[in-house]
Design an enzyme around this catalytic site. Structure first.
Site, mmCIF file in Angstrom:
data_model
loop_
_atom_site.group_PDB
_atom_site.id
_atom_site.type_symbol
_atom_site.label_atom_id
_atom_site.label_comp_id
_atom_site.label_asym_id
_atom_site.label_seq_id
_atom_site.Cartn_x
_atom_site.Cartn_y
_atom_site.Cartn_z
ATOM 1 N N HIS A 193 -3.408 7.153 2.797
ATOM 2 C CA HIS A 193 -3.799 5.837 2.284
ATOM 3 C C HIS A 193 -5.146 5.468 2.896
ATOM 4 C CE1 HIS A 193 -4.037 1.736 1.242
ATOM 5 N NE2 HIS A 193 -3.629 1.259 2.410
ATOM 6 N N CYS B 141 0.810 -1.232 0.000
ATOM 7 C CA CYS B 141 0.000 0.000 0.000
ATOM 8 C C CYS B 141 0.838 1.274 0.000
ATOM 9 C CB CYS B 141 -0.950 0.014 1.184
ATOM 10 S SG CYS B 141 -2.054 -1.381 1.190
ATOM 11 N N ASN C 1 -10.108 -0.366 0.450
ATOM 12 C CA ASN C 1 -8.642 -0.232 0.394
ATOM 13 C C ASN C 1 -8.160 -0.743 -0.968
ATOM 14 O OD1 ASN C 1 -5.874 -0.488 0.619
ATOM 15 N ND2 ASN C 1 -5.907 -1.477 2.621
HETATM 16 N N1 ACO Z 1 -17.732 -8.649 10.459
HETATM 17 C C1 ACO Z 1 -18.332 -8.696 11.664
HETATM 18 N N2 ACO Z 1 -17.675 -8.834 12.823
HETATM 19 C C2 ACO Z 1 -16.341 -8.927 12.768
HETATM 20 C C3 ACO Z 1 -15.632 -8.884 11.555
HETATM 21 C C4 ACO Z 1 -16.385 -8.744 10.363
HETATM 22 N N3 ACO Z 1 -15.815 -8.684 9.140
HETATM 23 N N4 ACO Z 1 -14.318 -8.990 11.810
HETATM 24 C C5 ACO Z 1 -14.187 -9.100 13.133
HETATM 25 N N5 ACO Z 1 -15.426 -9.066 13.723
HETATM 26 C C6 ACO Z 1 -15.727 -9.132 15.150
HETATM 27 C C7 ACO Z 1 -14.715 -9.959 15.919
HETATM 28 O O1 ACO Z 1 -15.067 -11.314 15.957
HETATM 29 C C8 ACO Z 1 -14.781 -9.325 17.287
HETATM 30 O O2 ACO Z 1 -15.920 -9.815 17.963
HETATM 31 P P1 ACO Z 1 -15.922 -10.066 19.561
HETATM 32 O O3 ACO Z 1 -15.710 -8.692 20.165
HETATM 33 O O4 ACO Z 1 -17.268 -10.639 19.817
HETATM 34 O O5 ACO Z 1 -14.772 -10.992 19.810
HETATM 35 C C9 ACO Z 1 -15.041 -7.844 17.000
HETATM 36 O O6 ACO Z 1 -15.636 -7.814 15.671
HETATM 37 C C10 ACO Z 1 -13.792 -6.992 17.005
HETATM 38 O O7 ACO Z 1 -12.785 -7.661 16.221
HETATM 39 P P2 ACO Z 1 -11.418 -6.985 15.903
HETATM 40 O O8 ACO Z 1 -10.564 -7.894 15.077
HETATM 41 O O9 ACO Z 1 -10.823 -6.445 17.175
HETATM 42 O O10 ACO Z 1 -11.918 -5.793 14.975
HETATM 43 P P3 ACO Z 1 -11.219 -4.424 14.696
HETATM 44 O O11 ACO Z 1 -12.018 -3.326 15.218
HETATM 45 O O12 ACO Z 1 -9.742 -4.463 15.014
HETATM 46 O O13 ACO Z 1 -11.333 -4.336 13.106
HETATM 47 C C11 ACO Z 1 -10.035 -4.605 11.121
HETATM 48 C C12 ACO Z 1 -10.726 -5.311 12.279
HETATM 49 C C13 ACO Z 1 -11.078 -3.807 10.359
HETATM 50 C C14 ACO Z 1 -9.403 -5.656 10.228
HETATM 51 C C15 ACO Z 1 -8.959 -3.631 11.696
HETATM 52 O O14 ACO Z 1 -8.132 -4.332 12.607
HETATM 53 C C16 ACO Z 1 -8.115 -3.015 10.640
HETATM 54 O O15 ACO Z 1 -8.578 -2.203 9.843
HETATM 55 N N6 ACO Z 1 -6.804 -3.306 10.631
HETATM 56 C C17 ACO Z 1 -5.892 -2.683 9.686
HETATM 57 C C18 ACO Z 1 -6.000 -3.417 8.405
HETATM 58 C C19 ACO Z 1 -5.273 -2.711 7.299
HETATM 59 O O16 ACO Z 1 -5.177 -1.503 7.257
HETATM 60 N N7 ACO Z 1 -4.792 -3.523 6.370
HETATM 61 C C20 ACO Z 1 -4.267 -3.037 5.168
HETATM 62 C C21 ACO Z 1 -2.850 -2.653 5.267
HETATM 63 S S1 ACO Z 1 -2.351 -1.945 3.817
HETATM 64 C C22 ACO Z 1 -1.656 -3.099 2.809
HETATM 65 O O17 ACO Z 1 -0.471 -3.162 2.711
HETATM 66 C C23 ACO Z 1 -2.511 -4.013 2.001
#
Ligand code: ACO
Length: 330
Positions: A255, A115, A285
């Site tokens: 980004h 990214c 993204n």
């Molecule tokens: N739909 C519904 N519920 C979900 C989902 C989903 N897709 N994913 C996770 N949950 C639930 C989990 O089970 C958890 O439930 P619980 O509280 O009952 O245990 C709750 O939601 C929170 O889960 P987290 O994993 O802590 O969710 P978080 O708020 O961290 O969001 C996410 C996850 C969106 C992936 C976030 O961590 C994120 O954006 N990370 C950065 C990712 C990123 O930027 N990646 C690209 C990098 S750039 C590149 O080089 C490609």
């Protein structure tokens, strides 16, 4: 010291027509529209048609950027494509684009910084002009990450989209263009975000395919923490390099990975969200394409104007990060 000023003299972007909404994803994985919107800011994303690959998207964005710069393809000296989803392992997608647009006088290569790729390409390309080796460089961020996304995996499936953005780099009037940059990497975080198979470590086998090792694997929480920390830091380093401070920024083009990461970067820089360009709601993204698409939209809509101080900042797999401060000159 070389005082030549280099900046963006033409912009273009392209996204595929097919829109995939969060509602559609509800049919494919255990998720909800409400969760995706609240936790990521994404409402929908674009998905390439079956006959469209990364080079096709890149070519369309490149043609628009050339038109915007009022240049013919033959005037381009170098093409750099930043992508994590190339057409093939080799040849470089940049060579395919070179042939498509008939940039007969251009050298061509790809950059792999996920990214952060567009900013890596922009900074690399600008150095060729500063050094006096080339006059016009075409840099493109293009992705079809839909081809590497497991639509049943709720850790990753809702995040990514396809698209391309392109910029023509050339000399700018004194005081305009790129004023300061920052580039960085931490290979210690390589495992956090990867496509494990299909390369030389784990070549394609029936087993790797059955184990879905050709899809994106990510530790979302760790990537999130890294992103929140590094987005502000890299922007501040580039600002220092430009002898400016955060209060000088007219617009931040970050980004587009997660609206919460963008909001925290803005907060770290003391910037109101009105000064931050956001389009993650429409495209998700798009990795290396996200910054040039957002920049193109902000310039074409008249938001970013000549004389504005524009900060571009990104992070990605590698781990990598990069930023660039520019005085806009179009
Ligand atoms: N739909 C519904 N519920 C979900 C989902 C989903 N897709 N994913 C996770 N949950 C639930 C989990 O089970 C958890 O439930 P619980 O509280 O009952 O245990 C709750 O939601 C929170 O889960 P987290 O994993 O802590 O969710 P978080 O708020 O961290 O969001 C996410 C996850 C969106 C992936 C976030 O961590 C994120 O954006 N990370 C950065 C990712 C990123 O930027 N990646 C690209 C990098 S750039 C590149 O080089 C490609």
């Amino acid at each position: 010291m070389n005082k030549k000023c280099v900046g963006i003299i033409g912009l273009g972007s392209y996204v595929p027509q097919r829109i995939m909404t969060n509602k559609e994803l509800e049919q494919r994985m255990d998720t909800s529209d409400q969760w995706i919107v609240e936790r990521t800011g994404i409402h929908e994303r674009r998905v390439a048609a079956e006959n469209e690959s990364t080079s096709d998207l890149a070519t369309k964005a490149a043609q628009k950027a050339l038109e915007d710069a009022k240049l013919s393809a033959a005037e381009i000296d170098l093409i750099i494509v930043a992508t994590a989803s190339p057409d093939m392992v080799f040849p470089a997608t940049a060579c395919v684009v070179q042939e498509n647009i008939k940039a007969v006088n251009a050298a061509a290569f790809d950059i792999s910084a996920v990214c952060s790729g567009f900013l890596y390409a922009l900074i690399t390309g600008s150095q060729f002009i500063k050094a006096g080796m080339y006059r016009k460089v075409l840099v493109i961020g293009a992705e079809t990450l839909s081809r590497f996304t497991d639509w049943s995996d709720r850790n990753t499936g809702m995040l990514f989209g396809d698209g391309a953005g392109a910029a023509v780099l050339g000399e700018t009037p004194e005081g305009y263009g790129i004023l300061g940059v920052d580039l960085g990497a931490d290979g210690g975080g390589a495992e956090l975000l990867k496509i494990p198979a299909g390369g030389s470590r784990h070549p394609a086998t029936n087993e790797t395919i059955l184990q879905k090792q050709h899809f994106i694997h990510m530790n979302g929480n760790e990537v999130f923490k890294f992103a929140v920390k590094v987005m502000g830091e890299t922007t501040l380093k580039a600002l220092k390099n430009a002898n400016l401070t955060a209060s000088d920024i007219t617009y931040l083009v970050p980004h587009q990975a997660n609206i919460r990461i963008i909001q925290s970067a803005a907060k770290r820089l003391g910037m109101p969200m009105e000064k931050v360009v956001v389009n993650i709601n429409k495209y998700g993204n798009t990795s290396a394409a996200s910054i040039p698409i957002a920049l193109d939209e902000a310039v074409k809509s008249g938001t970013i104007k000549s004389g504005d101080i524009v900060a571009l900042a990104g992070f990605g797999g590698g781990l990598t990060w990069a930023s660039s401060i520019m005085k806009w000159c179009k």
